[in-house]
Design a protein around this motif. Structure first.
Motif, PDB file in Angstrom:
ATOM      1  N   GLU A  15      29.688  55.053 -35.939  1.00 28.86           N
ATOM      2  CA  GLU A  15      28.602  55.195 -36.905  1.00 28.86           C
ATOM      3  C   GLU A  15      27.489  56.093 -36.360  1.00 28.86           C
ATOM      4  O   GLU A  15      26.906  56.881 -37.102  1.00 28.86           O
ATOM      5  CB  GLU A  15      28.039  53.828 -37.282  1.00 28.86           C
ATOM      6  N   VAL A  16      27.200  55.991 -35.079  1.00 29.34           N
ATOM      7  CA  VAL A  16      26.189  56.855 -34.471  1.00 29.34           C
ATOM      8  C   VAL A  16      26.672  58.295 -34.471  1.00 29.34           C
ATOM      9  O   VAL A  16      25.908  59.217 -34.768  1.00 29.34           O
ATOM     10  CB  VAL A  16      25.851  56.376 -33.048  1.00 29.34           C
ATOM     11  N   GLN A  17      27.933  58.515 -34.153  1.00 27.70           N
ATOM     12  CA  GLN A  17      28.484  59.873 -34.169  1.00 27.70           C
ATOM     13  C   GLN A  17      28.479  60.442 -35.589  1.00 27.70           C
ATOM     14  O   GLN A  17      28.185  61.631 -35.783  1.00 27.70           O
ATOM     15  CB  GLN A  17      29.897  59.876 -33.608  1.00 27.70           C
ATOM     16  N   LYS A  18      28.768  59.621 -36.568  1.00 27.36           N
ATOM     17  CA  LYS A  18      28.741  60.058 -37.965  1.00 27.36           C
ATOM     18  C   LYS A  18      27.314  60.440 -38.373  1.00 27.36           C
ATOM     19  O   LYS A  18      27.103  61.472 -39.018  1.00 27.36           O
ATOM     20  CB  LYS A  18      29.270  58.924 -38.840  1.00 27.36           C
ATOM     21  N   PHE A  19      26.325  59.634 -37.978  1.00 27.06           N
ATOM     22  CA  PHE A  19      24.937  59.936 -38.278  1.00 27.06           C
ATOM     23  C   PHE A  19      24.503  61.242 -37.620  1.00 27.06           C
ATOM     24  O   PHE A  19      23.833  62.069 -38.230  1.00 27.06           O
ATOM     25  CB  PHE A  19      24.041  58.788 -37.811  1.00 27.06           C
ATOM     26  N   GLU A  20      24.888  61.441 -36.364  1.00 29.37           N
ATOM     27  CA  GLU A  20      24.560  62.685 -35.663  1.00 29.37           C
ATOM     28  C   GLU A  20      25.157  63.888 -36.372  1.00 29.37           C
ATOM     29  O   GLU A  20      24.507  64.925 -36.517  1.00 29.37           O
ATOM     30  CB  GLU A  20      25.069  62.639 -34.228  1.00 29.37           C
ATOM     31  N   PHE A  21      26.387  63.761 -36.807  1.00 29.25           N
ATOM     32  CA  PHE A  21      27.053  64.876 -37.479  1.00 29.25           C
ATOM     33  C   PHE A  21      26.328  65.241 -38.775  1.00 29.25           C
ATOM     34  O   PHE A  21      26.055  66.409 -39.037  1.00 29.25           O
ATOM     35  CB  PHE A  21      28.513  64.512 -37.773  1.00 29.25           C
ATOM     36  N   PHE A  22      26.002  64.243 -39.589  1.00 26.57           N
ATOM     37  CA  PHE A  22      25.324  64.517 -40.855  1.00 26.57           C
ATOM     38  C   PHE A  22      23.897  65.031 -40.633  1.00 26.57           C
ATOM     39  O   PHE A  22      23.413  65.867 -41.382  1.00 26.57           O
ATOM     40  CB  PHE A  22      25.304  63.285 -41.745  1.00 26.57           C
ATOM     41  N   ARG A  23      23.232  64.537 -39.595  1.00 26.72           N
ATOM     42  CA  ARG A  23      21.876  65.000 -39.319  1.00 26.72           C
ATOM     43  C   ARG A  23      21.880  66.467 -38.882  1.00 26.72           C
ATOM     44  O   ARG A  23      21.041  67.256 -39.286  1.00 26.72           O
ATOM     45  CB  ARG A  23      21.250  64.147 -38.224  1.00 26.72           C
ATOM     46  N   GLU A  24      22.850  66.847 -38.050  1.00 28.33           N
ATOM     47  CA  GLU A  24      22.917  68.231 -37.569  1.00 28.33           C
ATOM     48  C   GLU A  24      23.418  69.190 -38.641  1.00 28.33           C
ATOM     49  O   GLU A  24      23.107  70.375 -38.594  1.00 28.33           O
ATOM     50  CB  GLU A  24      23.816  68.303 -36.342  1.00 28.33           C
ATOM     51  N   ASN A  25      24.167  68.703 -39.607  1.00 24.64           N
ATOM     52  CA  ASN A  25      24.733  69.561 -40.643  1.00 24.64           C
ATOM     53  C   ASN A  25      24.159  69.247 -42.023  1.00 24.64           C
ATOM     54  O   ASN A  25      24.843  69.411 -43.029  1.00 24.64           O
ATOM     55  CB  ASN A  25      26.257  69.395 -40.667  1.00 24.64           C
ATOM     56  N   LEU A  26      22.905  68.828 -42.061  1.00 26.52           N
ATOM     57  CA  LEU A  26      22.280  68.438 -43.326  1.00 26.52           C
ATOM     58  C   LEU A  26      22.196  69.611 -44.296  1.00 26.52           C
ATOM     59  O   LEU A  26      22.330  69.436 -45.504  1.00 26.52           O
ATOM     60  CB  LEU A  26      20.885  67.875 -43.061  1.00 26.52           C
ATOM     61  N   ILE A  27      22.003  70.809 -43.798  1.00 31.03           N
ATOM     62  CA  ILE A  27      21.839  71.973 -44.659  1.00 31.03           C
ATOM     63  C   ILE A  27      23.094  72.244 -45.492  1.00 31.03           C
ATOM     64  O   ILE A  27      23.029  72.869 -46.556  1.00 31.03           O
ATOM     65  CB  ILE A  27      21.434  73.206 -43.809  1.00 31.03           C
ATOM     66  N   ASN A  28      24.227  71.763 -45.060  1.00 31.86           N
ATOM     67  CA  ASN A  28      25.467  71.977 -45.812  1.00 31.86           C
ATOM     68  C   ASN A  28      25.530  71.141 -47.086  1.00 31.86           C
ATOM     69  O   ASN A  28      26.254  71.493 -48.012  1.00 31.86           O
ATOM     70  CB  ASN A  28      26.677  71.647 -44.942  1.00 31.86           C
ATOM     71  N   TRP A  29      24.792  70.022 -47.143  1.00 34.95           N
ATOM     72  CA  TRP A  29      24.867  69.136 -48.296  1.00 34.95           C
ATOM     73  C   TRP A  29      23.564  69.001 -49.058  1.00 34.95           C
ATOM     74  O   TRP A  29      23.555  68.566 -50.193  1.00 34.95           O
ATOM     75  CB  TRP A  29      25.322  67.732 -47.852  1.00 34.95           C
ATOM     76  N   TYR A  30      22.428  69.339 -48.450  1.00 34.31           N
ATOM     77  CA  TYR A  30      21.132  69.144 -49.087  1.00 34.31           C
ATOM     78  C   TYR A  30      20.883  70.225 -50.123  1.00 34.31           C
ATOM     79  O   TYR A  30      21.042  71.415 -49.854  1.00 34.31           O
ATOM     80  CB  TYR A  30      20.017  69.162 -48.041  1.00 34.31           C
ATOM     81  N   LYS A  31      20.465  69.820 -51.293  1.00 31.69           N
ATOM     82  CA  LYS A  31      20.132  70.756 -52.371  1.00 31.69           C
ATOM     83  C   LYS A  31      18.657  70.601 -52.713  1.00 31.69           C
ATOM     84  O   LYS A  31      18.188  69.507 -52.982  1.00 31.69           O
ATOM     85  CB  LYS A  31      20.970  70.480 -53.627  1.00 31.69           C
ATOM     86  N   PHE A  32      17.917  71.711 -52.686  1.00 32.15           N
ATOM     87  CA  PHE A  32      16.498  71.695 -53.027  1.00 32.15           C
ATOM     88  C   PHE A  32      16.386  71.811 -54.534  1.00 32.15           C
ATOM     89  O   PHE A  32      16.704  72.844 -55.109  1.00 32.15           O
ATOM     90  CB  PHE A  32      15.778  72.844 -52.325  1.00 32.15           C
ATOM     91  N   ASN A  33      15.934  70.742 -55.211  1.00 27.99           N
ATOM     92  CA  ASN A  33      15.833  70.729 -56.659  1.00 27.99           C
ATOM     93  C   ASN A  33      14.420  70.296 -57.075  1.00 27.99           C
ATOM     94  O   ASN A  33      13.530  70.179 -56.245  1.00 27.99           O
ATOM     95  CB  ASN A  33      16.908  69.816 -57.258  1.00 27.99           C
ATOM     96  N   PHE A  34      14.205  70.057 -58.342  1.00 27.20           N
ATOM     97  CA  PHE A  34      12.880  69.704 -58.836  1.00 27.20           C
ATOM     98  C   PHE A  34      12.401  68.362 -58.282  1.00 27.20           C
ATOM     99  O   PHE A  34      11.214  68.189 -58.008  1.00 27.20           O
ATOM    100  CB  PHE A  34      12.871  69.673 -60.362  1.00 27.20           C
TER     101      PHE A  34
END
Length: 81
Positions: A15-34
């Motif tokens: 779970e810690v490794q999964k959190f690290e992966f998503f935190r480091e690669n957040l730009i791949n999934w984050y969408k800037f919207n209204f």
């Protein structure tokens, strides 16, 4: 002194490794919207302006001096010259 005998005593937590992966690669999934723009505008604009306005409005109120009923020091005291 620094030799490794057998397996490591500490095991990685998935779970810690999964959190690290998503935190480091957040730009791949984050969408800037209204919605996210509104939240950012609120916390970066509205909150600081409101706190600044409150600080400016109430900066002259001295609650300790308002409750004081006798002078802080004796008025007959004169410093050395």
């Amino acid at each position: 002194m620094g030799a490794h005998f057998g397996r490591h005593l500490l095991k990685p937590d998935r779970e810690v490794q999964k959190f690290e992966f998503f935190r480091e690669n957040l730009i791949n999934w984050y969408k800037f919207n209204f919605k996210s723009a509104g939240i950012a505008l609120f916390f970066l604009g509205v909150v600081p302006v409101t706190l600044g306005w409150i600080g400016y409005k109430y900066q002259t109120i001295n609650m300790i001096a308002a409750r004081r009923d006798k002078p802080v020091y004796d008025n007959e005291w004169v410093p050395r010259k």
